[in-house]
Design a protein around this motif. Structure first.
Motif, mmCIF file in Angstrom:
data_model
loop_
_atom_site.group_PDB
_atom_site.id
_atom_site.type_symbol
_atom_site.label_atom_id
_atom_site.label_comp_id
_atom_site.label_asym_id
_atom_site.label_seq_id
_atom_site.Cartn_x
_atom_site.Cartn_y
_atom_site.Cartn_z
ATOM 1 N N GLN A 1 60.044 -45.048 98.686
ATOM 2 C CA GLN A 1 61.339 -45.105 99.359
ATOM 3 C C GLN A 1 61.180 -45.703 100.749
ATOM 4 O OE1 GLN A 1 63.218 -41.305 99.304
ATOM 5 N NE2 GLN A 1 64.926 -41.933 100.590
ATOM 6 N N ARG A 2 62.041 -46.629 101.096
ATOM 7 C CA ARG A 2 61.891 -47.349 102.359
ATOM 8 C C ARG A 2 62.231 -46.451 103.559
ATOM 9 N NH1 ARG A 2 64.184 -53.232 102.792
ATOM 10 N NH2 ARG A 2 62.347 -53.533 101.525
ATOM 11 N N HIS A 3 63.365 -45.817 103.545
ATOM 12 C CA HIS A 3 63.774 -44.957 104.665
ATOM 13 C C HIS A 3 63.733 -43.507 104.206
ATOM 14 C CE1 HIS A 3 64.987 -48.456 106.917
ATOM 15 N NE2 HIS A 3 65.701 -48.869 105.862
ATOM 16 N N GLN A 4 62.921 -42.723 104.889
ATOM 17 C CA GLN A 4 62.777 -41.326 104.526
ATOM 18 C C GLN A 4 63.040 -40.447 105.742
ATOM 19 O OE1 GLN A 4 59.006 -40.726 102.703
ATOM 20 N NE2 GLN A 4 59.868 -39.552 101.031
ATOM 21 N N ASN A 5 63.802 -39.382 105.547
ATOM 22 C CA ASN A 5 64.100 -38.476 106.659
ATOM 23 C C ASN A 5 62.871 -37.641 106.985
ATOM 24 O OD1 ASN A 5 66.713 -39.368 106.643
ATOM 25 N ND2 ASN A 5 67.466 -37.692 105.361
ATOM 26 N N THR A 6 62.628 -37.463 108.256
ATOM 27 C CA THR A 6 61.513 -36.613 108.673
ATOM 28 C C THR A 6 61.948 -35.164 108.810
ATOM 29 O OG1 THR A 6 61.987 -37.114 110.986
ATOM 30 C CG2 THR A 6 60.320 -38.466 109.878
ATOM 31 N N VAL A 7 63.222 -34.938 109.071
ATOM 32 C CA VAL A 7 63.759 -33.589 109.232
ATOM 33 C C VAL A 7 64.860 -33.385 108.201
ATOM 34 C CG1 VAL A 7 64.920 -32.009 110.821
ATOM 35 C CG2 VAL A 7 63.270 -33.633 111.703
ATOM 36 N N ALA A 8 64.855 -32.229 107.552
ATOM 37 C CA ALA A 8 65.867 -31.928 106.536
ATOM 38 C C ALA A 8 67.235 -31.730 107.183
ATOM 39 C CB ALA A 8 65.479 -30.680 105.757
ATOM 40 N N TYR A 9 68.273 -31.999 106.408
ATOM 41 C CA TYR A 9 69.652 -31.856 106.878
ATOM 42 C C TYR A 9 69.992 -30.380 107.037
ATOM 43 C CZ TYR A 9 74.738 -31.999 106.881
ATOM 44 O OH TYR A 9 76.057 -31.835 107.196
ATOM 45 N N VAL B 1 77.075 -26.758 98.935
ATOM 46 C CA VAL B 1 77.055 -25.889 100.107
ATOM 47 C C VAL B 1 75.977 -26.355 101.080
ATOM 48 C CG1 VAL B 1 76.510 -23.547 100.897
ATOM 49 C CG2 VAL B 1 78.017 -23.875 98.946
ATOM 50 N N LYS B 2 74.806 -26.694 100.556
ATOM 51 C CA LYS B 2 73.677 -27.078 101.404
ATOM 52 C C LYS B 2 73.964 -28.338 102.210
ATOM 53 C CE LYS B 2 68.740 -28.095 101.139
ATOM 54 N NZ LYS B 2 67.597 -28.284 100.244
ATOM 55 N N TYR B 3 74.637 -29.298 101.601
ATOM 56 C CA TYR B 3 74.901 -30.571 102.275
ATOM 57 C C TYR B 3 76.335 -30.714 102.769
ATOM 58 C CZ TYR B 3 70.283 -31.801 100.785
ATOM 59 O OH TYR B 3 68.927 -31.812 100.616
ATOM 60 N N ASN B 4 77.002 -29.593 102.966
ATOM 61 C CA ASN B 4 78.327 -29.543 103.586
ATOM 62 C C ASN B 4 79.378 -30.329 102.804
ATOM 63 O OD1 ASN B 4 79.835 -28.370 105.557
ATOM 64 N ND2 ASN B 4 79.436 -29.903 107.112
ATOM 65 N N LYS B 5 79.293 -30.318 101.499
ATOM 66 C CA LYS B 5 80.264 -31.002 100.649
ATOM 67 C C LYS B 5 81.198 -30.013 99.952
ATOM 68 C CE LYS B 5 78.422 -35.033 101.357
ATOM 69 N NZ LYS B 5 79.131 -36.025 102.141
ATOM 70 N N TYR B 6 80.943 -28.726 100.086
ATOM 71 C CA TYR B 6 81.727 -27.697 99.399
ATOM 72 C C TYR B 6 83.054 -27.510 100.110
ATOM 73 C CZ TYR B 6 82.773 -23.253 97.088
ATOM 74 O OH TYR B 6 83.354 -22.261 96.359
ATOM 75 N N LYS B 7 84.143 -27.681 99.384
ATOM 76 C CA LYS B 7 85.477 -27.480 99.936
ATOM 77 C C LYS B 7 86.146 -26.343 99.180
ATOM 78 C CE LYS B 7 85.026 -31.094 102.513
ATOM 79 N NZ LYS B 7 83.924 -30.834 103.391
ATOM 80 N N THR B 8 86.654 -25.369 99.901
ATOM 81 C CA THR B 8 87.279 -24.213 99.268
ATOM 82 C C THR B 8 88.676 -24.544 98.769
ATOM 83 O OG1 THR B 8 88.096 -23.477 101.404
ATOM 84 C CG2 THR B 8 85.989 -22.580 100.680
ATOM 85 N N LEU B 9 89.156 -23.733 97.839
ATOM 86 C CA LEU B 9 90.523 -23.902 97.337
ATOM 87 C C LEU B 9 91.513 -23.336 98.335
ATOM 88 C CD1 LEU B 9 90.652 -22.948 93.538
ATOM 89 C CD2 LEU B 9 91.097 -25.143 94.564
ATOM 90 N N THR B 10 92.643 -23.994 98.481
ATOM 91 C CA THR B 10 93.692 -23.458 99.344
ATOM 92 C C THR B 10 94.704 -22.663 98.535
ATOM 93 O OG1 THR B 10 94.930 -25.522 99.131
ATOM 94 C CG2 THR B 10 93.461 -25.306 101.031
ATOM 95 N N GLN B 11 94.906 -23.048 97.276
ATOM 96 C CA GLN B 11 95.831 -22.344 96.387
ATOM 97 C C GLN B 11 95.147 -22.119 95.048
ATOM 98 O OE1 GLN B 11 99.211 -24.931 96.194
ATOM 99 N NE2 GLN B 11 100.121 -24.085 98.041
ATOM 100 N N PRO B 12 95.513 -21.068 94.332
ATOM 101 C CA PRO B 12 94.908 -20.828 93.017
ATOM 102 C C PRO B 12 95.240 -21.951 92.035
ATOM 103 C CG PRO B 12 96.138 -18.907 93.757
ATOM 104 C CD PRO B 12 96.401 -19.991 94.730
#
Length: 186
Positions: free
Chosen positions: A14-22, A56-67
């Motif tokens: 992989q060309r670009h690799q993160n050194t620190v986890a998100y 959840v880990k990568y901040n993509k989890y969106k909660t429901l506003t209505q059932p």
């Protein structure tokens, strides 16, 4: 190129690799991130549970506003994000709440309720024990009390009573004895 059709293997890394986890709470956790982290993903198969944990880990989890509407019973009873089946239907049919497949459920729907009740009961008993110990310590300190400390105060009160002054004071401070006249014995 890696995007060529049929190019399965790559010759380089992989060309670009993160050194620190998100970190999704790097600049302080918001209320949404805290709720998402504390959410127990129950009634899901292993694959769906891993997907939601990734969100959840990568901040993509969106909660429901209505059932949402359940695809099995057609009632608005789905209260969890990304789920398509309500928990009662999932329990009854023994299927995953997210994908609807008959897979092995990792965390059963009602198992976390039992654990939280047990934890609450455990906390209450621990708090109760602490209070009992504190009360016992207070009683022990009362055992060391000798009534003789205030006996000298009673003798001097006769002189104070003879003074002419207003006796009808309704304050709490009037009910307390005057500590300036107390002799402490070591």
């Amino acid at each position: 190129m890696s995007s060529q059709k049929g190019n399965v293997s790559r010759s380089r890394g992989q060309r670009h690799q993160n050194t620190v986890a998100y970190k999704n709470d790097k600049y302080g956790a918001t209320v949404q991130v805290k709720k998402a982290k504390s959410k127990i993903h129950d009634g899901l198969c292993q694959h769906c549970k891993a997907l939601l944990e990734w969100k959840v880990k990568y901040n993509k989890y969106k909660t429901l506003t209505q059932p949402r509407k359940c695809v099995k019973c057609s009632q608005k009873s789905v209260k969890d994000a990304y789920h398509i089946i309500c928990k009662p239907c999932s329990l009854q049919l023994d299927i995953c709440c997210k994908c609807g497949k008959k897979e092995d459920i990792v965390i059963p729907v009602n198992s976390h309720l039992d654990k939280t009740e047990e934890e609450e009961d455990g906390e209450q008993t621990k708090e109760g024990r602490g209070r009992r110990k504190k009360d016992a310590d207070d009683l022990d300190s009362d055992d060391d009390y000798d009534g003789d400390d205030f006996s000298d105060l009673g003798d001097g009160d006769d002189d104070v009573d003879s003074d002419s002054g207003p006796k009808k004071i309704q304050n709490k401070s009037a009910a307390l004895p005057d500590v300036s006249q107390v002799n402490i014995k070591d």
